[in-house]
Scaffold this active site. Sequence first.
Site, PDB file in Angstrom:
ATOM      1  N   ASP A 129       0.798  -1.228   0.000  1.00 24.85           N
ATOM      2  CA  ASP A 129       0.000   0.000   0.000  1.00 24.85           C
ATOM      3  C   ASP A 129       0.835   1.285   0.000  1.00 24.85           C
ATOM      4  O   ASP A 129       0.331   2.350  -0.337  1.00 24.85           O
ATOM      5  CB  ASP A 129      -0.942   0.024   1.212  1.00 24.85           C
ATOM      6  CG  ASP A 129      -0.201  -0.020   2.549  1.00 24.85           C
ATOM      7  OD1 ASP A 129       1.042  -0.073   2.556  1.00 24.85           O
ATOM      8  OD2 ASP A 129      -0.877  -0.011   3.603  1.00 24.85           O
ATOM      9  N   ASP A 194       3.449  -0.740  11.387  1.00 24.70           N
ATOM     10  CA  ASP A 194       2.989   0.582  10.992  1.00 24.70           C
ATOM     11  C   ASP A 194       2.361   1.211  12.216  1.00 24.70           C
ATOM     12  O   ASP A 194       1.655   0.538  12.981  1.00 24.70           O
ATOM     13  CB  ASP A 194       1.974   0.496   9.849  1.00 24.70           C
ATOM     14  CG  ASP A 194       1.662   1.862   9.272  1.00 24.70           C
ATOM     15  OD1 ASP A 194       2.239   2.205   8.220  1.00 24.70           O
ATOM     16  OD2 ASP A 194       0.854   2.597   9.864  1.00 24.70           O
TER      17      ASP A 194
END
Length: 782
Positions: A129, A194
């Site tokens: 992504d 993340d």
Amino acid sequence: MATYCLTVARLQLVLGHGARRLHVSAAYRAKAKVAMSRFEPTSFINYDKLHSNVEIVRKRLNRPLTLSEKIVYGHLDDPHHQEIDRGRTYLRLRPDRVAMQDATAQMAMLQFISSGLPRVAVPSTIHCDHLIEAQTGGVKDLARAKEVNHEVYNFLSSAGAKYGVGFWKPGSGIIHQIILENYAYPGVMLIGTDSHTPNGGGLGAICIGVGGADAVDVMAGIPWELKCPKVIGVRLTGTLSGWTSPKDVILKVAGILTVKGGTGAIVEYHGPGVDSISCTGMATICNMGAEIGATTSVFPYNHRMRTYLEKTGRGEIAAVADQYKDLLVPDEGCEYDQIIELNLDELRPHINGPFTPDLAHPVSEVGAVAKKNGWPLEVKVGLIGSCTNSSYEDMGRAASLAKQALDKGLKCKAQFTVTPGSEQIRATIERDGYSKILSDVGGVVLANACGPCIGQWDRRDVKKGEKNTIVTSFNRNFTARNDANPATHAFVTSPEIVTALAIAGTLDFNPETDYLTTPTGEKFKLVPPTGDELPARDFDPGQDTYQHPPSDGTSLTVDVSPQSNRLQLLEPFDKWSGSDLENMVVLIKVKGKCTTDHISAAGPWLKFRGHLDNISNNMLIGAVNSENDGINKIKNHLTGEYGGVPDVARHYKANGVSWVVVGDDNYGEGSSREHAALEPRHLGGRAIIVKSFARIHETNLKKQGLLPLTFSNPSDYDKIRPDDKISIKGLKSFAPGKPLTAVVTHSDGSQETLELNHSFNETQIEWFQAGSALNRMKELQH
């Protein structure tokens, strides 16, 4: 209680290495092309084990437990004997699964390869992504990304196949939206590489952002360490309505707690106001909890979560969660370390910024504040979407405003972009007409990816250095974060407010009170936004973008070319010499805010995330040098000349000179990127000495064999001069809770002795002595 066992065809997605969907209709499965061969033969949700661990701990502590305590302590490796003291002891935990986005997965997988282990020990996934740059629109941008990043995608795909990791191809969507749709469920513990992994707390999960080395520990089957979190309770009363959205809850909380107010704590939302927030709205709130430094955030299980589970094909999980609901809510009478009361009836729409996500303003006041401070009022670009705000509900509420404008003959005055959070969201909003409305009002639909939120934005409407304002529904707005322009004033707010401001074209527009003017001169007010929480019809899964790993990848190979400038196999860091660190130079004394964006910039540097030497050329190039207020301009004390930070560091390393960095408060806030720790280690750094650290960065530094140390007296920061030499004493007797000593020698020969604190435990001291956590892991294999 009985253990509820569910067939793999229904539950492998959340508990196994990942499959495209759960138990779903025949039509849905046909569209998603889900092959039953992707499911493993057995799997189950063992809430019984979670319940058993919680009961053991509750009896030991003899007190009611918060929800986050139940889930965290329910995953203890040794619930009978683990010492538990909020804010002090380290917990050894067994997370259920790991998720990695493609920028961080490169280094995580390179480290896992270095470990020598044959296969991951827990279900794990990679999500592509971060490497898709926003330029013209979703289709073309995705095609270009596949071409430009072919080498990296091939590496991640083949490494996933070899080591048993599921692979979500580019175009699948943003990692956190994929997790919410597929892997999160009430009571699960998931770690992700993340910082916005806490998004999953909207589904009652404990999801924690970590560095790649932490992920390697979990994938290797080693208990994962976390300092026992404190618990901040946010009690919600009242009901969200009108222009006020879930985003306003966290914008308000960020204003209260600041960017470091949640450090070392889990934020736990509770109270009667919770039920007025959708499941994806709760995820929005948890997602942006990263901006207050919180370990994670979580909501208690309720009917909103049940509905979301059912709509995303996981009704069986909801049925089991209903049976264990007492386990998935806080105990009555539990105590929090801090309580914040928030009345949703009184909460107004907010907009935070610029340059920091905790500078909170009611939308009704931001225009006046902007005029006072000289911030540009014209909104150049409005951007909606991101991992924080890209749900079906978000898009529907934005579309409801766009349609009002279109019906009156208006389009956006500002540029307007739309980022769907996942392929499922993209396909569903296209089917249901939201995409057309948003496009007709002037929006450009970007790829299902992070895009401008992380600096992957080929912005061309303003020149670098040109002062301008953008408004986003993102989570983070540090200087130059979105477009690499330090003069861009970025504000974060809800998708609804972004859409309204993009239509109006000015920051001082308050949609609750102000009027728009149609092309015919008619004045009208926007009606408060509306939108369905979930689609009336099932979600459209869109294209099938998931690659399941084979049951045995032993025979597969993962190639990394020695000539590659994108990927580089890792060499072990050197061990501690056994002596104190003597006469180290100060590479840079950093002034003010220093996020991981300042330490290891993203944007164009993302392409080097798998090549440690190349990406080290961005080390601290965004940090402000206290000596001259310059950026990427420091003095080389061997030559007397000034140069870039990485260049001077390389020169010191080549000449055998060790160095330290001195920093300010909350050093390393922001992204989880462990490159901000790997780069200083690679270029010869030995210690980072600051007033205080952000949690993830401090852990990342320890993992790579560096010494993250804090001034016992924060004012000692002022005593350090750029040309000092620093020796760190006491390493031969390095022990938990025992401060180290810095002997600072000034250029005039005078010396000062400063006390330095640390948060190392015994295991982490072994990482330092071995040279890194990965080195220590390999030692233990022999």
